[in-house]
Design an enzyme around this catalytic site. Structure first.
Site, PDB file in Angstrom:
ATOM      1  N   LYS A  85       0.825  -1.208   0.000  1.00 56.10           N
ATOM      2  CA  LYS A  85       0.000   0.000   0.000  1.00 56.10           C
ATOM      3  C   LYS A  85       0.861   1.260   0.000  1.00 56.10           C
ATOM      4  CE  LYS A  85      -2.288  -1.556   3.621  1.00 56.10           C
ATOM      5  NZ  LYS A  85      -1.887  -2.984   3.607  1.00 56.10           N
ATOM      6  N   THR A  86       1.884   1.281   0.851  1.00 50.88           N
ATOM      7  CA  THR A  86       2.785   2.438   0.877  1.00 50.88           C
ATOM      8  C   THR A  86       3.515   2.573  -0.457  1.00 50.88           C
ATOM      9  OG1 THR A  86       3.108   2.174   3.260  1.00 50.88           O
ATOM     10  CG2 THR A  86       4.727   3.515   2.073  1.00 50.88           C
ATOM     11  N   ASP A 130      -0.819   6.502   6.600  1.00 48.21           N
ATOM     12  CA  ASP A 130      -0.876   5.069   6.871  1.00 48.21           C
ATOM     13  C   ASP A 130      -1.724   4.810   8.119  1.00 48.21           C
ATOM     14  OD1 ASP A 130      -0.324   2.425   6.467  1.00 48.21           O
ATOM     15  OD2 ASP A 130       1.673   2.473   7.350  1.00 48.21           O
ATOM     16  N   THR A 179      -5.432  -1.588   7.165  1.00 47.62           N
ATOM     17  CA  THR A 179      -5.643  -3.030   7.185  1.00 47.62           C
ATOM     18  C   THR A 179      -7.043  -3.364   7.683  1.00 47.62           C
ATOM     19  OG1 THR A 179      -4.696  -3.138   9.406  1.00 47.62           O
ATOM     20  CG2 THR A 179      -3.185  -3.499   7.558  1.00 47.62           C
TER      21      THR A 179
END
Length: 352
Positions: A85-86, A130, A179
């Site tokens: 994702k990052t 995040d 998540t």
């Protein structure tokens, strides 16, 4: 493209004194510190292996935004940890040719933290947050008008002298990663124009990732060795890269020669107690305990945690997901049950 980061705090369910598992997909401190320094992360869609449907969707959105000369719509990326994702946020900033500002939700403890980030944004900048499901309520409420109306509403003064002041913000793109998509509030989730899930990777993609990483690390490695790493990394690129580094360390100390082969990978990962399905000692202890119960279960979560000496939240959120994914474990209303496939795997390990 420039990258600016604020303090990144990726705290998780592990206590500070708990040893990190090699196959845990959560980042370790070494990996957090090297997010932009180790050179392993792909920088463009063409370098990003796997997640083809996601790349197709985001690729079209990027081209459309560039064609109109506008900022990309806000993007929410969700899925298990370690899937990229990052990395995808950094790829988007490169493809858009804009600055990427990186932070995490736990680092935005005070209103001034999120205000400082927003007021310093330049037109079309990309802001990556995040673990956005852990965003404090005050910070989340400040984001609402910023995302929808490009406006920051601030309260100036206290008591009867307080007044509302609005600051205009330049157009920007928020990329949120989580998540736990279900933990986001509906008002925040609804403000993302693109909501996309990252899936676990297949063996061929993981093999290609291992080959690419080996090349960047200057390692000479056989295809069979890359495939062996792909089999043991639990469908997660972060774990594949971590295992490859542990194999590199093993090869360096043993001075095994120029080529890393599957035999050396097997020896190195056996040393770290990672078997041919990516299970480590904690996974096998859990399944072995269930094997010892008449019929293989069911066993309640708290009982299982007490027997293994582990925290129940760690078992549920860190250990069990992969065992469920590969079909070795089942969750039932009465407790955890080992499957026939899980019994077969544990029995094969006990014979060795």
């Amino acid at each position: 493209m420039a990258i600016v980061s604020s303090n990144i705090d990726r705290s998780d369910s592990r206590s500070s004194g708990e040893k990190h598992r090699t196959v845990d997909p959560s980042p370790i401190q070494e990996e957090i510190g090297s997010v932009r320094e180790d050179g392993l992360r792909p920088k463009h869609f063409s370098d990003y292996i796997g997640q083809t449907p996601l790349k197709d969707v985001l690729g079209i959105a990027v081209k459309a935004a560039l064609g109109r000369g506008e900022a990309l719509d806000h993007v929410l990326l969700y899925g298990p940890p370690g899937l990229g994702k990052t990395t995808m946020a950094l790829v988007l900033s490169n493809e858009l040719g804009v600055k990427c500002r990186i932070t995490s939700a736990p680092a935005l403890e005070r209103p001034r933290d999120i205000v400082g980030l927003l007021v310093n944004l330049q037109p079309k900048d990309l802001l990556f947050i995040d673990e956005i499901h852990r965003l404090p309520r005050v910070a989340e409420e400040l984001l609402y008008p910023a995302l929808e109306d490009k406006r920051l509403d601030l309260t100036v003064g206290k008591g009867s002298t307080s007044r509302m002041r609005s600051l205009e913000l330049p157009p920007f793109t928020l990329v949120g990663a989580t998540t736990r998509a279900g933990s986001l509030s509906s008002p925040l989730r609804d403000r993302f124009g693109l909501t996309e899930r990252l899936e676990f990777y297949g063996l061929q993609d993981l093999k290609a990732i291992a080959q690419r990483t080996a090349g960047l690390l200057g390692l000479v490695i056989s295809e069979d060795a890359c495939f062996e790493i792909a089999r043991r990394c639990r469908g997660t690129p972060r774990i594949a890269n971590r295992l490859l580094k542990r194999v590199r360390d093993f090869a360096t100390v043993r001075d095994e020669g120029a080529v890393i082969d599957s035999r050396l990978v097997d020896e190195a990962l056996n040393l770290h107690r990672v078997d041919d399905r990516g299970l480590d000692e904690i996974d096998r202890r859990l399944l072995g305990f269930l094997m010892g119960v008449d019929g293989g279960g069911p066993v309640g979560l708290e009982t299982l945690a007490a027997a293994l000496g582990e925290d129940s939240a760690t078992l549920e959120s860190v250990v069990e997901p992969y065992l469920l994914q590969v079909g070795f474990l089942q969750r039932t209303p009465r407790g955890r049950v080992i499957t026939a496939r899980g019994k077969s795997h544990i029995a094969s390990k006990e014979k060795k």
